[in-house]
Design a protein around this motif. Structure first.
Motif, PDB file in Angstrom:
ATOM      1  N   UNK A 198      -3.517  -5.574  -6.201  1.00 18.46           N
ATOM      2  CA  UNK A 198      -3.930  -4.923  -7.432  1.00 18.46           C
ATOM      3  C   UNK A 198      -3.559  -5.775  -8.637  1.00 18.46           C
ATOM      4  N   UNK A 199      -2.329  -6.271  -8.613  1.00 19.36           N
ATOM      5  CA  UNK A 199      -1.844  -7.070  -9.740  1.00 19.36           C
ATOM      6  C   UNK A 199      -2.597  -8.383  -9.873  1.00 19.36           C
ATOM      7  N   UNK A 200      -3.068  -8.917  -8.732  1.00 16.90           N
ATOM      8  CA  UNK A 200      -3.750 -10.203  -8.768  1.00 16.90           C
ATOM      9  C   UNK A 200      -5.268 -10.065  -8.726  1.00 16.90           C
ATOM     10  N   UNK A 201      -5.776  -9.040  -9.328  1.00 16.63           N
ATOM     11  CA  UNK A 201      -7.228  -8.833  -9.461  1.00 16.63           C
ATOM     12  C   UNK A 201      -7.961  -8.882  -8.134  1.00 16.63           C
ATOM     13  N   UNK A 202      -7.381  -8.275  -7.135  1.00 11.49           N
ATOM     14  CA  UNK A 202      -8.113  -8.122  -5.886  1.00 11.49           C
ATOM     15  C   UNK A 202      -8.053  -9.303  -4.936  1.00 11.49           C
ATOM     16  N   UNK A 203      -7.356 -10.379  -5.290  1.00 12.71           N
ATOM     17  CA  UNK A 203      -7.256 -11.477  -4.329  1.00 12.71           C
ATOM     18  C   UNK A 203      -6.259 -11.114  -3.236  1.00 12.71           C
ATOM     19  N   UNK A 204      -6.732 -11.277  -2.015  1.00 10.77           N
ATOM     20  CA  UNK A 204      -5.826 -11.045  -0.897  1.00 10.77           C
ATOM     21  C   UNK A 204      -5.788 -12.307  -0.054  1.00 10.77           C
ATOM     22  N   UNK A 205      -4.995 -12.263   1.032  1.00 13.46           N
ATOM     23  CA  UNK A 205      -4.988 -13.416   1.920  1.00 13.46           C
ATOM     24  C   UNK A 205      -3.589 -13.827   2.325  1.00 13.46           C
ATOM     25  N   UNK A 206      -3.531 -14.981   2.978  1.00 13.05           N
ATOM     26  CA  UNK A 206      -2.256 -15.429   3.546  1.00 13.05           C
ATOM     27  C   UNK A 206      -1.178 -15.660   2.498  1.00 13.05           C
ATOM     28  N   UNK A 207      -1.613 -16.135   1.329  1.00 10.72           N
ATOM     29  CA  UNK A 207      -0.655 -16.382   0.241  1.00 10.72           C
ATOM     30  C   UNK A 207       0.131 -15.117  -0.076  1.00 10.72           C
ATOM     31  N   UNK A 208      -0.628 -14.044  -0.265  1.00  8.41           N
ATOM     32  CA  UNK A 208      -0.039 -12.759  -0.622  1.00  8.41           C
ATOM     33  C   UNK A 208       0.863 -12.276   0.497  1.00  8.41           C
ATOM     34  N   UNK A 209       0.348 -12.420   1.705  1.00  8.32           N
ATOM     35  CA  UNK A 209       1.096 -11.984   2.873  1.00  8.32           C
ATOM     36  C   UNK A 209       2.462 -12.664   2.908  1.00  8.32           C
ATOM     37  N   UNK A 210       2.454 -13.969   2.730  1.00 12.19           N
ATOM     38  CA  UNK A 210       3.704 -14.729   2.753  1.00 12.19           C
ATOM     39  C   UNK A 210       4.651 -14.250   1.676  1.00 12.19           C
ATOM     40  N   UNK A 211       4.097 -14.089   0.487  1.00  8.46           N
ATOM     41  CA  UNK A 211       4.915 -13.689  -0.655  1.00  8.46           C
ATOM     42  C   UNK A 211       5.568 -12.336  -0.420  1.00  8.46           C
ATOM     43  N   UNK A 212       4.749 -11.410   0.107  1.00  3.00           N
ATOM     44  CA  UNK A 212       5.274 -10.059   0.348  1.00  3.00           C
ATOM     45  C   UNK A 212       6.378 -10.092   1.388  1.00  3.00           C
ATOM     46  N   UNK A 213       6.130 -10.809   2.490  1.00  2.00           N
ATOM     47  CA  UNK A 213       7.132 -10.863   3.561  1.00  2.00           C
ATOM     48  C   UNK A 213       8.428 -11.494   3.073  1.00  2.00           C
ATOM     49  N   UNK A 214       8.298 -12.571   2.331  1.00  2.00           N
ATOM     50  CA  UNK A 214       9.533 -13.229   1.898  1.00  2.00           C
ATOM     51  C   UNK A 214      10.290 -12.352   0.898  1.00  2.00           C
ATOM     52  N   UNK A 215       9.531 -11.578   0.123  1.00  2.00           N
ATOM     53  CA  UNK A 215      10.226 -10.677  -0.808  1.00  2.00           C
ATOM     54  C   UNK A 215      10.962  -9.563  -0.048  1.00  2.00           C
ATOM     55  N   UNK A 216      10.292  -9.030   0.986  1.00  2.00           N
ATOM     56  CA  UNK A 216      10.930  -7.983   1.791  1.00  2.00           C
ATOM     57  C   UNK A 216      12.203  -8.520   2.445  1.00  2.00           C
ATOM     58  N   UNK A 217      12.118  -9.755   2.944  1.00  2.00           N
ATOM     59  CA  UNK A 217      13.284 -10.349   3.605  1.00  2.00           C
ATOM     60  C   UNK A 217      14.409 -10.580   2.622  1.00  2.00           C
ATOM     61  N   UNK A 218      14.062 -11.168   1.484  1.00  2.00           N
ATOM     62  CA  UNK A 218      15.090 -11.512   0.499  1.00  2.00           C
ATOM     63  C   UNK A 218      15.825 -10.280  -0.001  1.00  2.00           C
ATOM     64  N   UNK A 219      15.049  -9.267  -0.318  1.00  2.00           N
ATOM     65  CA  UNK A 219      15.669  -8.081  -0.925  1.00  2.00           C
ATOM     66  C   UNK A 219      15.958  -6.991   0.099  1.00  2.00           C
ATOM     67  N   UNK A 220      15.675  -7.300   1.355  1.00  2.00           N
ATOM     68  CA  UNK A 220      15.940  -6.340   2.442  1.00  2.00           C
ATOM     69  C   UNK A 220      15.387  -4.959   2.096  1.00  2.00           C
ATOM     70  N   UNK A 221      14.077  -4.917   1.946  1.00  2.00           N
ATOM     71  CA  UNK A 221      13.442  -3.711   1.422  1.00  2.00           C
ATOM     72  C   UNK A 221      13.073  -2.676   2.478  1.00  2.00           C
ATOM     73  N   UNK A 222      13.171  -3.045   3.779  1.00  2.00           N
ATOM     74  CA  UNK A 222      12.771  -2.078   4.810  1.00  2.00           C
ATOM     75  C   UNK A 222      13.654  -0.841   4.737  1.00  2.00           C
ATOM     76  N   UNK A 223      13.019   0.299   4.934  1.00  2.00           N
ATOM     77  CA  UNK A 223      13.764   1.558   4.862  1.00  2.00           C
ATOM     78  C   UNK A 223      14.081   2.058   6.258  1.00  2.00           C
ATOM     79  N   UNK A 224      14.854   3.100   6.320  1.00  2.00           N
ATOM     80  CA  UNK A 224      15.214   3.659   7.626  1.00  2.00           C
ATOM     81  C   UNK A 224      13.997   4.265   8.304  1.00  2.00           C
ATOM     82  N   UNK A 225      13.133   4.883   7.515  1.00  2.00           N
ATOM     83  CA  UNK A 225      11.925   5.498   8.092  1.00  2.00           C
ATOM     84  C   UNK A 225      10.740   4.648   7.674  1.00  2.00           C
TER      85      UNK A 225
END
Lengths: 231, 307
Positions: free
Chosen positions: B92-119
């Protein structure tokens, strides 16, 4: 009549003797049954309370055990006995001796549980770790390694508890069971020996003999279990 | 043989291991050095799960002995609700562009900030437990292949020397009582204590106890041996006999991980030194590299103090 003559009279009169030995019988039966119940109950409760399982069943059990130990250790034995007889088992025809055994067994179990728990915790954690590191599961480690060493540590405390139990059974006279203490009292008062001194002293000697025998037995067990110690 | 991936361990507030990773190959003799409180013993005890790491994974011969850690597996993270939400937000923030770039960015952010929840939803949970079922191993089974030797020996006090050696193989059904006894006697002969077979541990000297403890571990025919300061509790005159035995095992090609304060021994026996400090591996290399030419200031300081 002097003390000596009265003693002779007590031990030669059939009625007196019968009463004394009936009383002794009750005391012994209540003590042994309550001791067995207490040891079994205490062991189970101790095992529950040291369990590290986080399952819901075990947590509920642990809660019950905690309440049980707290209540039993926090209230007088005589009161527990009265509650058992006059409230919980106030059923016409229910034998009071069974109620008494249950009351003493349940009471003893709480103390035994704490003794056994302390005994198991007193075994060095390294023993458990060594067992687990070899691939043994926690149950085998507990049964083969920890408990045998814990037993050695708890025998003196359990012995103490059993001695206390035997003597405490004397309060069953309060619910009209003719145990050794009650028998001595009856002989002294109602049956015209006209002296409390002789029957009471005799009863005391009987108690002493039982406790001495028990102490002796515990010493032997302890000695055998200490075979692996330097001492 | 053992592969450690980013393990963390804390005791309450105290963080002891802070993301340790390393690989230990078959035949290696890894010596772990470091100041006290640096996490060496905790690290060693994590290897056979006597301490359970709070994060990260430990693999022993292609089997996962810890719980699967979702942060180690991108494909499992992708199944989480958190990932889906973040991904949608990025797009949404990037005007609808999706793809591997976004995927990588999201995963690395989740890992860095340990965003996974219990549920995290059933798909994620199912993938995680499937992974565990596929690669996980019962820890009791894994431990059979990993011998451990403790600082305080921890011989079973209620059993004779012989029984100490035969208990586990017989209990676990690996050997019949007769086989186990034969094997135990062979080991006792080897360590020169065959005459002590019927003694209780309390009658042995410290050095003898530790040799029996090593024999007890060997009785399981382990593929790797873990030594947790095996000579630290010994009188100086008994250190030699225990080190000699460990050296012999090393020469036979046993894979070993050793935590020790014996610098000379570490240098001689070790094929690799891990220097730990504050819950991390501060420096690693061959003994020659680490002892003669340490690079980390903490390592330099440590060796200055102890050598």
């Amino acid at each position: 009549m002097n003390f000596f003559e009265k003693t002779v009279q007590l031990f030669t009169t059939a009625d007196y003797l019968k009463l004394m030995f009936t009383g002794l019988g009750y005391t012994v039966v209540i003590s042994i049954c309550a001791a067995i119940l207490g040891l079994v109950l205490g062991t189970l409760v101790a095992l529950c309370s040291i369990s590290k399982s986080k399952g819901i069943v075990m947590r509920v059990l642990q809660g019950i055990c905690k309440v049980y130990i707290t209540i039993i250790r926090g209230t007088p034995m005589a009161l527990q006995l009265f509650i058992m007889v006059f409230a919980i088992f106030a059923i016409r025809g229910f034998p009071t001796i069974v109620t008494a055994i249950l009351a003493f067994g349940i009471n003893s179990g709480a103390y035994v549980a704490e003794n056994i728990r302390a005994g198991i915790l007193s075994v060095d954690i390294g023993q458990t770790e060594a067992g687990r590191a070899l691939g043994l599961n926690s149950r085998v480690t507990l049964i083969k390694i920890v408990i045998p060493q814990a037993i050695k540590n708890v025998i003196p405390a359990i012995g103490n508890e059993l001695i206390a139990l035997i003597k405490e059974t004397s309060i069953v006279s309060m619910i009209s069971i003719t145990d050794l203490t009650m028998a001595a009292k009856i002989i002294g008062a109602g049956n015209n020996l006209a002296s409390y001194v002789v029957p009471m002293t005799s009863a005391a000697v009987f108690y002493l003999a039982i406790v001495y025998l028990l102490t002796f037995g515990i010493k032997i067990i302890e000695k055998r279990l200490r075979a692996s110690d330097k001492r | 043989m053992i592969s450690v991936k980013n393990i963390h361990k804390s005791f309450g507030e105290l963080s002891v291991l802070r993301g340790v990773s390393c690989n230990i190959e078959a035949g290696e003799k890894v010596v772990i050095l470091g100041p006290s409180g640096s996490g060496k013993s905790t690290f060693l005890r994590c290897l056979n799960l006597l301490e359970e790491p709070n994060q990260g994974e430990i693999w022993v011969e292609d089997k996962l002995i810890t719980n699967a850690d979702p942060y180690e597996h991108d494909e499992i993270i992708e199944l989480s609700q958190t990932y889906a939400d973040l991904y949608a937000k990025y797009v949404l923030e990037n005007d609808g562009t999706a793809g591997d770039e976004v995927k990588k960015a999201v995963i690395s952010r989740i890992k860095e900030q340990r965003l996974l929840k219990k549920r995290e939803g059933s798909l994620f949970k199912k993938a995680l437990s499937q992974y565990q079922a596929q690669h996980g191993i019962d820890i009791n089974l894994a431990r059979q292949d990993m011998g451990m030797v403790f600082q305080h020996f921890n011989l079973f006090n209620n059993m004779t020397v012989l029984k100490n050696l035969t208990l586990a193989p017989v209990q676990l059904g690996l050997k019949t009582p007769e086989e186990a006894e034969q094997n135990a006697m062979r080991l006792l002969q080897r360590i020169g204590l065959a005459d002590k077979r019927d003694e209780y541990p309390s009658k042995l000297s410290g050095g003898q106890k530790q040799r029996v403890a090593i024999a007890r571990a060997l009785a399981m025919n382990p593929k790797v041996m873990l030594f947790d300061e095996p000579t630290s509790a010994l009188d100086p005159e008994m250190v030699g006999e225990v080190l000699d035995l460990i050296r012999e095992l090393a020469d036979e090609g046993m894979t070993m991980v050793i935590v020790t304060h014996e610098m000379g021994f570490a240098r001689e026996v070790g094929t690799r030194i891990l220097f730990m400090d504050e819950g991390n591996i501060a420096e690693e290399g061959t003994p020659a590299e680490v002892f003669d030419n340490p690079k980390n200031p903490r390592t330099i300081q440590f060796f200055k103090a102890v050598l």
